[in-house]
Design an enzyme around this catalytic site. Sequence first.
Site, PDB file in Angstrom:
ATOM      1  N   LYS A  22       0.916  -1.085   0.432  1.00 23.72           N
ATOM      2  CA  LYS A  22       0.195   0.391  -0.150  1.00 23.72           C
ATOM      3  C   LYS A  22       0.914   1.084  -0.054  1.00 23.72           C
ATOM      4  CE  LYS A  22      -1.610   1.600   4.119  1.00 23.72           C
ATOM      5  NZ  LYS A  22      -1.099   2.789   4.349  1.00 23.72           N
ATOM      6  N   ASN A  23       2.041   1.610   0.621  1.00 25.16           N
ATOM      7  CA  ASN A  23       2.567   2.290   0.887  1.00 25.16           C
ATOM      8  C   ASN A  23       3.434   3.203  -0.018  1.00 25.16           C
ATOM      9  OD1 ASN A  23       0.796   3.138   3.147  1.00 25.16           O
ATOM     10  ND2 ASN A  23       2.587   2.337   4.384  1.00 25.16           N
ATOM     11  N   CYS A 116      -5.055  11.760  13.694  1.00 27.88           N
ATOM     12  CA  CYS A 116      -5.496  10.879  13.299  1.00 27.88           C
ATOM     13  C   CYS A 116      -5.991  10.492  13.912  1.00 27.88           C
ATOM     14  CB  CYS A 116      -4.422  10.015  12.629  1.00 27.88           C
ATOM     15  SG  CYS A 116      -2.463   9.192  13.368  1.00 27.88           S
ATOM     16  N   ARG A 121      -0.537  15.084  13.220  1.00 30.80           N
ATOM     17  CA  ARG A 121       0.787  14.347  12.755  1.00 30.80           C
ATOM     18  C   ARG A 121       0.715  15.467  11.220  1.00 30.80           C
ATOM     19  NH1 ARG A 121      -1.515   8.419  10.270  1.00 30.80           N
ATOM     20  NH2 ARG A 121       0.854   8.680   9.231  1.00 30.80           N
ATOM     21  N   ASP A 304       4.647   0.339  12.145  1.00 31.75           N
ATOM     22  CA  ASP A 304       3.685  -0.149  11.245  1.00 31.75           C
ATOM     23  C   ASP A 304       3.155  -1.973  12.203  1.00 31.75           C
ATOM     24  OD1 ASP A 304       3.102   1.551   8.385  1.00 31.75           O
ATOM     25  OD2 ASP A 304       3.034   2.131  10.232  1.00 31.75           O
ATOM     26  N   ARG A 396      -8.710  -0.794   4.225  1.00 33.21           N
ATOM     27  CA  ARG A 396      -7.767   0.382   3.565  1.00 33.21           C
ATOM     28  C   ARG A 396      -6.429  -0.399   3.073  1.00 33.21           C
ATOM     29  NH1 ARG A 396      -8.060   5.690   7.222  1.00 33.21           N
ATOM     30  NH2 ARG A 396      -5.798   6.008   5.363  1.00 33.21           N
TER      31      ARG A 396
END
Length: 418
Positions: A22-23, A116, A121, A304, A396
């Site tokens: 994803k990133n 968030c 952030r 993460d 997500r």
Amino acid sequence: MDKLVIEGGRELKGEVRIAGAKNAALPLMAAAILAPGQTTLHNVPDLVDVGTMAEVLEGLGISVDRRNDAMALDATTITSDTAPYELVKTMRASFYALGALVGRLGRAKVSLPGGCAWGPRPVDIHLKGLEALGVKTQLDRGYILADARKMRGCRFVLDFPSVGASVNLLLAAVAAKGETVLENVAREPEVTNLARMLIAMGAPIEGAGTTAFHIEGGHSLNAVDFHVIPDRIEAGTYLAAVGRAGGDVTLVGANPDHLSIILDRSVEAGLKIAVRNDRIRVQSSGKLHPVDIQTEVFPGFATDMQAQWIAMMTGAEGSCLVEDTIYPDRFTHVPELIRLGANIAMRDNIAQVTGPVKLVGAPVMSTDLRASASLVIAALAAKGRTEISRIYHLDRGYERLEEKFAVLGAKIWREEDE
Ligand code: EPZ
């Protein structure tokens, strides 16, 4: 709204294919803005966040055509310079449109991302870097307005090796005439993947994967075909699930080099790990040793993976400390894990996890992407039934999670949440 239902207590066995990251996919999709013509990305994961970035691009006039894990992005014509609040508020990475639009159009209007679940952030480093490149930015009713008519190369040292700031400044600097030196940049593999795509597009960049980029800006860029790297966090999540529940699983299509510290710590915790090319075999008896973790920027232990590690360590014989130095408040999963019977004590940004505990199923709530992954890991090892609500957080960033775990022998399914 859906929930996940898990009947835990089964070992995990078999093979699981690791999807594209994803990133990495999000910055690569933003890079397509920079070049007229059709960019084609391969190994693109099927995720809600990828869908949101596609909406951002379509809003700019870019056509997005998805076929299996390939995505064709035609950016011949850009009809808008705006990334709207409605999209940026659902996904911070939409903010990457700022650097790319500055690079392509010399101007941009992009909503400023809010906070968030775990606090503020800020994007101050993104904006400071753009100012250093000669881009005028101002805040206008929640939007960053950027004017890059006077953009030119510069030397800029990032206060912190921020992933997002490194992405945005790379996307802008490739269009800034002259040489730009960006120092103290992020070395995350996802940022290196972007740098390599920009090089393939025709941007002379040196230093991909190091702490400094040397960029010769202002060259015309071409649309390319490019591959998204595998998702090291998805791979780490499956590894931690096997670690806690026990079993024998092979992660297929992973890149072991992107996971080295996670693999090292897992061996210390008592997992058996065998690597052969892009296959990582993970074996666990469920008997674990406590291993302290301190999150750091890459190649350190990823924030993460912090929540997933805590979930795994609830099965360890003894106590360990898990410290998050990147997001000190990223512990919204802890009260939910305690509902499943975990023994975790918090002090500032450090969790003390004591085990082994017998986890027992209960209704719990997702609060963010990786927090929900830690609840899945705990629920798979727990006795009885767990119901995890608000799993839109999971969708997500995890592709077909319940199907993949079901293939590994887990009893897991999705239900509508009344
Ligand atoms: C990226 O977020 C990832 N998101 C995050 O993954 C990940 O947690 C994070 O990097 C750290 O590895 C994506 O790639 C889409 P940062 P990003 O800028 O870019 C501070 C997931 O689970 N900072 O490297 O937002 C910031 O507050 C997500 O997939 C500033 O102070 O992270 C934080 O403490 C969650 N000013 C630290 O730096 C700035 O201008 C790291 O942030 C920018 C950042």
